[in-house]
Design a protein around this motif. Structure first.
Motif, PDB file in Angstrom:
ATOM      1  N   GLU A   1       4.907   7.060  15.277  1.00 18.01           N
ATOM      2  CA  GLU A   1       4.571   5.949  14.650  1.00 18.01           C
ATOM      3  C   GLU A   1       5.757   5.535  13.743  1.00 18.01           C
ATOM      4  O   GLU A   1       6.500   6.045  13.173  1.00 18.01           O
ATOM      5  CB  GLU A   1       3.525   6.020  13.578  1.00 18.01           C
ATOM      6  CG  GLU A   1       2.766   4.554  13.197  1.00 18.01           C
ATOM      7  CD  GLU A   1       1.635   4.837  12.343  1.00 18.01           C
ATOM      8  OE1 GLU A   1       0.635   4.531  13.045  1.00 18.01           O
ATOM      9  OE2 GLU A   1       1.646   5.491  11.140  1.00 18.01           O
TER      10      GLU A   1
ATOM     11  N   THR B   1       8.289  -2.628   5.603  1.00 16.32           N
ATOM     12  CA  THR B   1       8.811  -4.097   6.178  1.00 16.32           C
ATOM     13  C   THR B   1       8.740  -4.927   4.856  1.00 16.32           C
ATOM     14  O   THR B   1       7.469  -4.999   4.323  1.00 16.32           O
ATOM     15  CB  THR B   1       8.202  -4.733   7.008  1.00 16.32           C
ATOM     16  OG1 THR B   1       8.142  -3.682   8.578  1.00 16.32           O
ATOM     17  CG2 THR B   1       8.639  -5.800   7.592  1.00 16.32           C
TER      18      THR B   1
ATOM     19  N   THR C   1       4.902  -4.185   3.738  1.00 15.43           N
ATOM     20  CA  THR C   1       3.845  -3.747   4.694  1.00 15.43           C
ATOM     21  C   THR C   1       4.313  -2.662   5.290  1.00 15.43           C
ATOM     22  O   THR C   1       5.598  -2.243   5.721  1.00 15.43           O
ATOM     23  CB  THR C   1       3.403  -4.837   5.562  1.00 15.43           C
ATOM     24  OG1 THR C   1       4.236  -5.167   6.369  1.00 15.43           O
ATOM     25  CG2 THR C   1       2.758  -5.869   4.826  1.00 15.43           C
ATOM     26  N   THR C   2       3.415  -1.637   5.728  1.00 15.29           N
ATOM     27  CA  THR C   2       3.756  -0.397   6.468  1.00 15.29           C
ATOM     28  C   THR C   2       2.855  -0.146   7.368  1.00 15.29           C
ATOM     29  O   THR C   2       1.514  -0.318   6.862  1.00 15.29           O
ATOM     30  CB  THR C   2       4.532   0.692   5.593  1.00 15.29           C
ATOM     31  OG1 THR C   2       4.873   1.714   6.672  1.00 15.29           O
ATOM     32  CG2 THR C   2       3.109   1.332   4.778  1.00 15.29           C
ATOM     33  N   VAL C   3       2.869   0.558   8.496  1.00 18.22           N
ATOM     34  CA  VAL C   3       1.828   0.814   9.398  1.00 18.22           C
ATOM     35  C   VAL C   3       1.777   2.401   9.273  1.00 18.22           C
ATOM     36  O   VAL C   3       2.478   3.271   9.548  1.00 18.22           O
ATOM     37  CB  VAL C   3       2.280   0.284  10.845  1.00 18.22           C
ATOM     38  CG1 VAL C   3       1.153   0.873  11.877  1.00 18.22           C
ATOM     39  CG2 VAL C   3       2.433  -1.111  11.020  1.00 18.22           C
TER      40      VAL C   3
ATOM     41  N   GLN D   1      -2.803   1.292  11.386  1.00 22.44           N
ATOM     42  CA  GLN D   1      -3.235   0.140  10.356  1.00 22.44           C
ATOM     43  C   GLN D   1      -2.011  -0.380   9.528  1.00 22.44           C
ATOM     44  O   GLN D   1      -1.454   0.495   8.831  1.00 22.44           O
ATOM     45  CB  GLN D   1      -4.387   0.587   9.451  1.00 22.44           C
ATOM     46  CG  GLN D   1      -4.829  -0.343   8.362  1.00 22.44           C
ATOM     47  CD  GLN D   1      -5.709  -1.339   9.019  1.00 22.44           C
ATOM     48  OE1 GLN D   1      -6.319  -1.320   9.886  1.00 22.44           O
ATOM     49  NE2 GLN D   1      -5.192  -2.522   8.312  1.00 22.44           N
ATOM     50  N   THR D   2      -1.887  -1.728   9.442  1.00 16.69           N
ATOM     51  CA  THR D   2      -1.106  -2.279   8.588  1.00 16.69           C
ATOM     52  C   THR D   2      -1.507  -2.174   7.107  1.00 16.69           C
ATOM     53  O   THR D   2      -2.785  -2.714   6.842  1.00 16.69           O
ATOM     54  CB  THR D   2      -0.983  -3.774   8.870  1.00 16.69           C
ATOM     55  OG1 THR D   2      -0.312  -3.710  10.301  1.00 16.69           O
ATOM     56  CG2 THR D   2      -0.034  -4.256   8.070  1.00 16.69           C
TER      57      THR D   2
ATOM     58  N   HIS E   1      -0.539  -3.145   3.186  1.00 12.69           N
ATOM     59  CA  HIS E   1       0.346  -4.168   1.951  1.00 12.69           C
ATOM     60  C   HIS E   1       0.340  -3.410   0.721  1.00 12.69           C
ATOM     61  O   HIS E   1      -0.526  -2.844   0.237  1.00 12.69           O
ATOM     62  CB  HIS E   1      -0.535  -5.516   1.725  1.00 12.69           C
ATOM     63  CG  HIS E   1       0.218  -6.199   0.957  1.00 12.69           C
ATOM     64  ND1 HIS E   1      -0.376  -6.438  -0.689  1.00 12.69           N
ATOM     65  CD2 HIS E   1       1.341  -7.083   0.671  1.00 12.69           C
ATOM     66  CE1 HIS E   1       0.494  -7.276  -1.224  1.00 12.69           C
ATOM     67  NE2 HIS E   1       1.122  -7.641  -0.551  1.00 12.69           N
TER      68      HIS E   1
ATOM     69  N   SER F   1      -3.760  -6.218   3.966  1.00 15.21           N
ATOM     70  CA  SER F   1      -4.029  -4.951   4.638  1.00 15.21           C
ATOM     71  C   SER F   1      -5.032  -5.244   5.760  1.00 15.21           C
ATOM     72  O   SER F   1      -5.899  -4.751   5.912  1.00 15.21           O
ATOM     73  CB  SER F   1      -4.813  -3.891   3.931  1.00 15.21           C
ATOM     74  OG  SER F   1      -3.511  -3.367   2.921  1.00 15.21           O
TER      75      SER F   1
ATOM     76  N   SER G   1      -7.484  -2.529  12.285  1.00 13.81           N
ATOM     77  CA  SER G   1      -6.954  -2.004  13.579  1.00 13.81           C
ATOM     78  C   SER G   1      -8.036  -1.430  14.328  1.00 13.81           C
ATOM     79  O   SER G   1      -7.789  -1.483  15.448  1.00 13.81           O
ATOM     80  CB  SER G   1      -5.890  -0.881  13.238  1.00 13.81           C
ATOM     81  OG  SER G   1      -6.606   0.332  12.535  1.00 13.81           O
TER      82      SER G   1
END
Length: 379
Positions: free
Chosen positions: A3, A8, A80-82, A86-87, A89, A140, A144
């Protein structure tokens, strides 16, 4: 394929079309027919009073400045990060002191990272503050998929702290956030320095469910606890709906801004001494910023899914831990410690006569002082 672990950079920028749509929908609100005798703006016995709701909705439409609030929120670094698809915030407010203690602030429902807006600047002298949004809450979103309950979320939070370079960290939470805080300590005791929990007498409603009744109660004391339990039970309608029928209520919350307003604003009323309306308890603009966040991100529906997932996960949300713990009780009740900590096992126990269920919004200075005092003793 592994992943992407990138952080970001993120900046809030709600499209003007969405802001205009909110105002237009508020202007076209179809209100229920008035019921004679329901004209007390502070009478929450049947839910949010219609006269108060109309007053708040009119201000949201004509007086509230989203762009001004958006600019204030953007004063903080965000990304943001996955994680696990799932993203998430995350707000990251770094201290000027590079050696400051990392502190994760865990929010619940119907809160958000906005809940901690006034608390953050009171803490960054000693802490690098991190505020992740729960999956399905705020930015968030979207979800997902299914399966995002409390335990899975805790693992994602631990990974977020790793990505930030924080191997050891402190944790604070209220509402659902107390659950994520406690579980972080239980499953990652080697990483969590200590846990600080903010609570109020509504926790007495958990007696007989999550916690045992205290022994040796007098008839008067038992009656006091039962009164609190009865009041808490009367306010649990939203909980049953979100735990069992999130799709049903989600449709209404996504389509009607006044429906979303009523669903959330009611939870911010206070019984500190006497009933106070939500915007007499917390700042009106901060309250509406929080509600606007739910509206713009369609979190009314997706946040309800978190309740469903957690209720049907089969996972025990109350877990024991050897990590140092501190409790701050707001709007305290004389029986709180006897009921919730009869063995005096919690080393740091503070009680306050004000502050309610959302102390970061109601009394941020009191909460900040207590967080600092607790972690100074365990760091």
């Amino acid at each position: 394929m592994s992943e992407n672990t990138a952080l970001t950079p993120f900046r809030i920028d709600i499209p003007q079309a969405d802001v205009d749509d909110l105002r237009n929908r508020l202007a076209r609100t179809r209100r229920p027919a008035p019921v004679p005798g329901r004209d007390d703006r502070a009478d929450f016995s049947r839910g949010i009073p219609p006269v108060y709701l109309e007053e708040l909705a009119e201000y949201w439409r004509d007086g509230f400045d989203w762009r001004a609030q958006e600019a204030r929120l953007n004063e903080y670094e965000q990304f943001t990060t996955v994680v696990d698809g799932q993203t998430f915030h995350v707000v990251h407010a770094r201290s000027a002191d590079p050696g400051a203690t990392p502190l994760i602030l865990n929010h619940g429902w119907p809160g958000s990272f906005v809940e901690y807006q006034r608390l953050v600047p009171l803490l960054t002298d000693e802490f690098h503050v991190v505020i992740p949004s729960l999956p399905g809450f705020g930015f968030s979103t979207p979800l997902s998929g299914t399966g995002w309950e409390l335990a899975r979320t805790v693992e994602a939070y631990a990974e977020i702290m790793t990505r930030l370079g924080y191997e050891r960290f402190a944790a604070h939470g209220t509402d659902i956030g107390s659950g994520t805080t406690g579980r972080l300590a239980a499953v990652h005791p080697e990483r969590v320095i200590g846990t600080h929990i903010g609570c109020d007498p509504r926790w007495l409603g958990l007696l007989g469910d999550k916690f045992p009744y205290p022994e040796g109660l007098s008839e008067d004391e038992a009656a006091q606890i039962e009164a609190v339990r009865a009041e808490a039970a009367a306010e649990r309608g939203y909980l049953a709906m979100q735990e069992h029928r999130p799709d049903t209520i989600g449709a209404a919350l996504t389509d009607s801004p006044v429906g979303q307003l009523a669903w959330i604003a009611e939870k911010f009323k206070s019984r500190s001494g006497a009933y106070r309306t939500p915007d007499e308890t917390v700042d009106r603009d901060q309250l509406l910023t929080n509600i606007s966040l739910y509206w713009f991100t369609r979190s009314g529906a997706s946040s309800a899914q978190f309740y469903y997932e957690s209720a049907h996960s089969g996972i025990d949300l109350v877990m024991a831990s050897e990590v140092p713990s501190g409790w701050a009780v707001f709007d305290t009740h004389p029986l709180m410690r006897r009921a919730m900590d009869p063995w005096k096992a919690i080393g740091h126990w503070s009680e306050f006569t004000e502050g309610g269920h959302f102390p970061a919004m109601e009394v941020p200075e009191l909460l900040a002082d207590d967080i600092r005092a607790f972690f100074r003793g365990v760091s």
